[in-house]
Design an enzyme around this catalytic site. Structure first.
Site, PDB file in Angstrom:
ATOM      1  N   GLU A 185       1.015  -0.864   0.486  1.00 37.51           N
ATOM      2  CA  GLU A 185      -0.041   0.429  -0.149  1.00 37.51           C
ATOM      3  C   GLU A 185       0.818   1.332  -0.005  1.00 37.51           C
ATOM      4  O   GLU A 185       2.187   1.822   0.076  1.00 37.51           O
ATOM      5  CB  GLU A 185      -0.696   0.254   1.214  1.00 37.51           C
ATOM      6  CG  GLU A 185      -2.415  -0.185   1.138  1.00 37.51           C
ATOM      7  CD  GLU A 185      -3.480   0.469   0.263  1.00 37.51           C
ATOM      8  OE1 GLU A 185      -2.514   1.432   0.178  1.00 37.51           O
ATOM      9  OE2 GLU A 185      -4.230   0.673  -0.283  1.00 37.51           O
ATOM     10  N   ARG A 237      -7.311   1.248  13.520  1.00 35.11           N
ATOM     11  CA  ARG A 237      -5.839   1.522  13.309  1.00 35.11           C
ATOM     12  C   ARG A 237      -5.762   1.828  12.009  1.00 35.11           C
ATOM     13  O   ARG A 237      -6.889   2.364  12.030  1.00 35.11           O
ATOM     14  CB  ARG A 237      -4.525  -0.411  12.555  1.00 35.11           C
ATOM     15  CG  ARG A 237      -5.205  -0.685  11.470  1.00 35.11           C
ATOM     16  CD  ARG A 237      -4.830  -1.860  10.222  1.00 35.11           C
ATOM     17  NE  ARG A 237      -5.228  -2.071   9.547  1.00 35.11           N
ATOM     18  CZ  ARG A 237      -5.065  -1.392   8.052  1.00 35.11           C
ATOM     19  NH1 ARG A 237      -4.302  -0.086   7.834  1.00 35.11           N
ATOM     20  NH2 ARG A 237      -5.981  -2.230   7.088  1.00 35.11           N
ATOM     21  N   ASN A 247      -4.568   3.731   8.513  1.00 31.83           N
ATOM     22  CA  ASN A 247      -4.287   3.348   7.339  1.00 31.83           C
ATOM     23  C   ASN A 247      -3.936   4.221   6.421  1.00 31.83           C
ATOM     24  O   ASN A 247      -3.235   4.380   5.948  1.00 31.83           O
ATOM     25  CB  ASN A 247      -6.118   2.991   6.941  1.00 31.83           C
ATOM     26  CG  ASN A 247      -5.782   2.553   5.130  1.00 31.83           C
ATOM     27  OD1 ASN A 247      -5.883   0.688   5.486  1.00 31.83           O
ATOM     28  ND2 ASN A 247      -7.180   2.419   3.966  1.00 31.83           N
ATOM     29  N   ASN A 301      -9.702   6.211   2.594  1.00 37.96           N
ATOM     30  CA  ASN A 301      -8.441   6.004   1.504  1.00 37.96           C
ATOM     31  C   ASN A 301      -8.606   6.568   0.788  1.00 37.96           C
ATOM     32  O   ASN A 301      -9.024   7.631   0.633  1.00 37.96           O
ATOM     33  CB  ASN A 301      -9.270   4.165   0.324  1.00 37.96           C
ATOM     34  CG  ASN A 301      -8.112   2.982   0.902  1.00 37.96           C
ATOM     35  OD1 ASN A 301      -6.952   2.773   1.938  1.00 37.96           O
ATOM     36  ND2 ASN A 301      -9.323   1.971   1.329  1.00 37.96           N
ATOM     37  N   ASP A 316      -9.455   2.002  -3.641  1.00 40.76           N
ATOM     38  CA  ASP A 316      -8.970   1.790  -2.692  1.00 40.76           C
ATOM     39  C   ASP A 316      -8.481   3.011  -2.574  1.00 40.76           C
ATOM     40  O   ASP A 316      -8.615   4.570  -2.436  1.00 40.76           O
ATOM     41  CB  ASP A 316      -7.788   0.525  -2.859  1.00 40.76           C
ATOM     42  CG  ASP A 316      -7.175  -0.229  -1.804  1.00 40.76           C
ATOM     43  OD1 ASP A 316      -6.903   1.199  -0.640  1.00 40.76           O
ATOM     44  OD2 ASP A 316      -6.547  -1.475  -1.399  1.00 40.76           O
TER      45      ASP A 316
END
Length: 304
Positions: A21, A104, A106, A152, A202
């Site tokens: 990522e 968490r 991202n 995202n 994404d």
């Protein structure tokens, strides 16, 4: 008219990530950086020396941005912090969701003024449990958007007046009016809607023409969109299903770098997609990107 881009594409290194990522191009060192979220590893590939290095940080690592001193500001499992580029040592700034142990950090990125924005997600992807935060000039963390599920793909327009982001399960790109001086956002509205058959949106980047490039999880592609009209313009087909993010790099920002994942794929899936989890590059893709903003060095000094 939708055009499929068919250009040579290569895996950058002989390494596959579980959940690759957050690619970011460091123009000063000609290095492409990306993370493996689940393995907690920061990867770097220097295109001048052809050297690939891996820096373990020993916790989930959502995203990084380059600081003006060459180190990284990072969205970590436990909050936001700085990562020493040479040693991997972490200097934490703050953990705004320490009261939410199942969340968490991202995806994340620097805005044009050099502030760092990052989103949070529930480990179980609980609807509405995520938020987007901004690390401000004085190293204070401000919650900007709440009630998201998987934030995202952030990007800013060239005139620094519009902020774009994706909440993956919404299958849409949302735009906000953005004040570069303060980081304030307002007037949220959907500007692009993604058909579910194309895969979930994404990570995202923006090119020099103001068009948005979106990676599609389970979509085998990266797509290019006009946020002014909502029209899809181009698609880049990938040999793997789980496409996670993209950015431009290279000396002239004309190379398209694409991260992918192996997470959740079966043995038969992996046999059919041996390159799943690779970092890909499309050299001289025909478009140019926008230089990544750096996180200001004085903020790093203030935290030490």
């Amino acid at each position: 008219m939708l055009t499929t881009i068919r250009l040579p594409m290569n895996a950058v290194v002989a390494h596959t990530s579980m959940l690759g990522e957050g690619p970011v191009w460091d123009a000063r060192t000609q290095t492409i950086c990306w993370v493996d979220i689940l393995s907690g590893v920061l990867h770097q590939f220097n295109t001048r020396t052809q050297q690939h290095t891996s820096l373990p940080v020993h916790q989930l690592l959502g995203a990084v941005a380059v600081c003006t001193n060459g180190d990284f500001v990072a969205a970590l499992q436990q909050g936001l912090g700085f990562i020493n580029r040479d040693t991997g040592a972490i200097k934490m700034i703050d953990a705004p969701e320490c009261h939410l142990p199942n969340n968490r950090f991202n995806d994340g990125k620097c805005d044009p003024a050099g502030r760092f924005w990052a989103g949070t997600v529930s480990l179980s992807e609980q609807p509405g449990a995520g938020s987007i935060y901004m690390l401000d000039n004085n190293l204070q963390i401000v919650k900007k958007i709440k009630h998201l599920t998987i934030p995202n793909g952030m990007a800013w327009s060239a005139d620094a007046r519009t902020f774009y982001y994706i909440d993956t399960p919404a299958y849409a790109v949302t735009a906000c009016d953005y004040d570069d001086a303060t980081g304030d956002i307002s007037a949220r509205r959907v500007v692009i809607r993604i058909p579910e058959k194309d895969g979930a949106p994404d990570g995202m980047t923006i090119d020099s023409e103001g068009m948005l490039w979106i990676a599609h999880w389970d979509g085998w592609q990266v797509t290019r969109w006009n946020p002014q009209t909502g029209e899809q313009l181009h698609r880049v087909a990938l040999p793997v299903a789980r496409v996670t993010s993209c950015t431009f790099g290279g000396e002239n920002l004309g190379d398209l770098y694409i991260t992918t994942a192996r997470k959740g794929l079966s043995e038969s899936d992996l046999a059919a997609q041996p390159l799943a989890g690779s970092l890909f590059v499309v050299p001289d893709c025909g478009f140019t990107g926008v230089a990544a903003a750096l996180f200001h060095e004085q903020r790093v000094a203030e935290a030490v």
